[in-house]
Design a protein around this motif. Structure first.
Motif, PDB file in Angstrom:
ATOM      1  N   TYR A  53       4.876  -7.175 -33.401  1.00 39.64           N
ATOM      2  CA  TYR A  53       5.584  -6.913 -32.156  1.00 39.64           C
ATOM      3  C   TYR A  53       7.091  -6.957 -32.359  1.00 39.64           C
ATOM      4  CZ  TYR A  53       4.805 -11.837 -32.866  1.00 39.64           C
ATOM      5  OH  TYR A  53       4.682 -13.061 -33.456  1.00 39.64           O
ATOM      6  N   SER A  54       7.775  -6.376 -31.383  1.00 45.08           N
ATOM      7  CA  SER A  54       9.238  -6.372 -31.344  1.00 45.08           C
ATOM      8  C   SER A  54       9.715  -7.399 -30.320  1.00 45.08           C
ATOM      9  CB  SER A  54       9.731  -4.986 -30.923  1.00 45.08           C
ATOM     10  OG  SER A  54       9.363  -4.740 -29.562  1.00 45.08           O
ATOM     11  N   HIS A  99       6.455 -18.213 -26.992  1.00 44.23           N
ATOM     12  CA  HIS A  99       7.047 -16.911 -27.284  1.00 44.23           C
ATOM     13  C   HIS A  99       8.553 -16.986 -27.503  1.00 44.23           C
ATOM     14  CE1 HIS A  99       3.321 -14.805 -27.172  1.00 44.23           C
ATOM     15  NE2 HIS A  99       3.045 -15.258 -25.952  1.00 44.23           N
ATOM     16  N   LEU A 106      11.723 -14.021 -34.937  1.00 43.16           N
ATOM     17  CA  LEU A 106      12.011 -12.600 -35.092  1.00 43.16           C
ATOM     18  C   LEU A 106      13.501 -12.393 -35.354  1.00 43.16           C
ATOM     19  CD1 LEU A 106      10.403  -9.826 -33.029  1.00 43.16           C
ATOM     20  CD2 LEU A 106      12.831  -9.757 -33.417  1.00 43.16           C
ATOM     21  N   VAL A 140      10.337  -3.823 -35.137  1.00 40.82           N
ATOM     22  CA  VAL A 140       9.180  -4.648 -35.489  1.00 40.82           C
ATOM     23  C   VAL A 140       9.363  -5.041 -36.955  1.00 40.82           C
ATOM     24  CG1 VAL A 140       6.669  -4.754 -35.693  1.00 40.82           C
ATOM     25  CG2 VAL A 140       7.702  -3.405 -33.855  1.00 40.82           C
ATOM     26  N   LEU A 173       5.136  -8.627 -38.820  1.00 40.52           N
ATOM     27  CA  LEU A 173       4.925  -9.023 -37.424  1.00 40.52           C
ATOM     28  C   LEU A 173       4.332  -7.859 -36.645  1.00 40.52           C
ATOM     29  CD1 LEU A 173       8.100 -11.073 -36.398  1.00 40.52           C
ATOM     30  CD2 LEU A 173       5.902 -11.906 -37.210  1.00 40.52           C
ATOM     31  N   GLU A 179       8.754 -17.477 -31.053  1.00 43.36           N
ATOM     32  CA  GLU A 179       8.543 -16.212 -31.760  1.00 43.36           C
ATOM     33  C   GLU A 179       9.791 -15.333 -31.709  1.00 43.36           C
ATOM     34  OE1 GLU A 179       3.928 -15.062 -31.744  1.00 43.36           O
ATOM     35  OE2 GLU A 179       4.904 -14.850 -29.790  1.00 43.36           O
TER      36      GLU A 179
END
Length: 167
Positions: A51-52, A151, A158, A45, A49, A154
């Motif tokens: 979330y992973s 997503h 990430l 993570v 952020l 995202e």
């Protein structure tokens, strides 16, 4: 309008929906976003952020599966899951080495099943389901495409934060 013209319009709409569900027309695809994702970072993570990558991947899988179940419920009917708890995994990382690939395979399988739903010539894209609040197959197809694209973006962000995006 002749019935052949209507059919051609629906066929074109189905074709465009399939392309939209597969992504990549204006951005990276789901498969590009998850390809060669280093195992060591799947549960990471990044700072700032919530979330992973694993949590995002599972959220995509769970949500898409729920939309498929809503659109073509099994014999017992659609059984809603609890929002938001059931849509996000608790653990930041996969429970096993194989869980990442299994989640990707499940996403592909459910997407193919949804594509089959909208590809059926007898499927009425506009007719509201007998359940729900007026949703129809067209709306659910757009929802899957929109949700997944959001997503995927995202996941790429990430990867950029982790220094593992090389496209």
């Amino acid at each position: 309008m002749a019935s052949g013209e209507k059919s051609n319009g629906i066929d074109e709409l189905r074709k465009e929906l399939l392309a939209l569900l597969n992504g990549g027309q204006a951005h990276a695809t789901f498969d590009e976003a998850v390809k060669d994702f280093p195992e060591v970072h799947r549960g990471t993570v990044p700072d700032g952020l919530p979330y992973s990558a694993w949590q995002l991947l599972e959220h995509i899988r769970i949500t898409q599966h729920d939309i498929l179940q809503f659109s073509a419920p099994p014999t017992g009917g659609y059984q809603p899951i609890e929002w938001p708890a059931a849509y996000w995994p608790q653990s930041s990382g996969p429970s096993s080495v194989n869980a990442w690939d299994a989640s990707i395979a499940a996403i592909h399988k459910d997407r193919e099943a949804f594509e089959e739903l909208i590809s059926k010539p007898e499927a009425d894209l506009y007719k509201p389901f007998r359940w729900g609040e007026g949703q129809n197959l067209l709306r659910e197809a757009l929802l899957i495409a929109d949700h997944t694209a959001y997503h995927v973006g995202e996941l790429i962000m990430l990867r950029r934060l982790l220094g593992i995006w090389h496209k």
